[in-house]
Design an enzyme around this catalytic site. Sequence first.
Site, PDB file in Angstrom:
ATOM      1  N   HIS A 134     -24.336 -10.003 -15.043  1.00 25.63           N
ATOM      2  CA  HIS A 134     -24.398  -8.634 -15.546  1.00 25.63           C
ATOM      3  C   HIS A 134     -23.867  -7.699 -14.468  1.00 25.63           C
ATOM      4  CE1 HIS A 134     -26.124  -4.792 -16.871  1.00 25.63           C
ATOM      5  NE2 HIS A 134     -26.121  -5.318 -18.076  1.00 25.63           N
ATOM      6  N   GLU A 143     -18.358  -5.560 -20.877  1.00 26.46           N
ATOM      7  CA  GLU A 143     -19.133  -4.346 -20.621  1.00 26.46           C
ATOM      8  C   GLU A 143     -18.504  -3.531 -19.507  1.00 26.46           C
ATOM      9  OE1 GLU A 143     -23.732  -4.468 -21.498  1.00 26.46           O
ATOM     10  OE2 GLU A 143     -23.237  -5.624 -19.726  1.00 26.46           O
TER      11      GLU A 143
END
Length: 215
Positions: free
Chosen positions: A85, A133
């Site tokens: 992430h 993302e």
Amino acid sequence: MFVLVNLKAYPCDPVEVATAAADVSDDSGVRVAVAPQAAQISAVAETGVETWAQHVSAVEHGSHTGSTLAEAAADAGAVGTLLNHSENRLKLADIDGALDAADRADLETIVCANNPAQIGAAAALDPDGVAVEPPELIGTGTPVSKADPDIVTGAVDAAARVNGDVDVLCGAGISTGEDLVSASDLGATGVLLASGVAKADDPRAALEDLVEPLL
């Protein structure tokens, strides 16, 4: 469409969110999962919701203080894990090692990346899925599918060129059912979101709004 709610370290009630997610998933037939803090995996899994770890480390059993052992996450009730992430970036070798660790523990995997080029590199490592993302859009409420839809279509194409079996999720700024539909129209098979649910006054209502266009 797969909806994966990352609770990060937000001051929400993980069991409340997980219970809402389980109910919405049962009522709608949409696959909804929750990724809580490692210490809360067991409590979240007990609600019956599909539970993911936010991270597992590239380690085996042994002297690895402070690491998140994949087998421990699985024993607590996790069935999958996020990796890389934007708030917990890993070196390529560590992503590869964490994928091996997840495979040992039979955990499904999604590797996050910033852009299509990185998505292609991540897909080459053979995870179950990847999530694009752009970090500048995370938490803004502006979805990448609106801000720069070419990033999503580029990520889908990049993953397909490398490994056609890898699912592609769309993250960053996702918060409404319209965002979910836009992600689907651009070729994504799921969405990764956090603040849109974890910081909502009514997580159940937020999730119901999210999946409503799919009903």
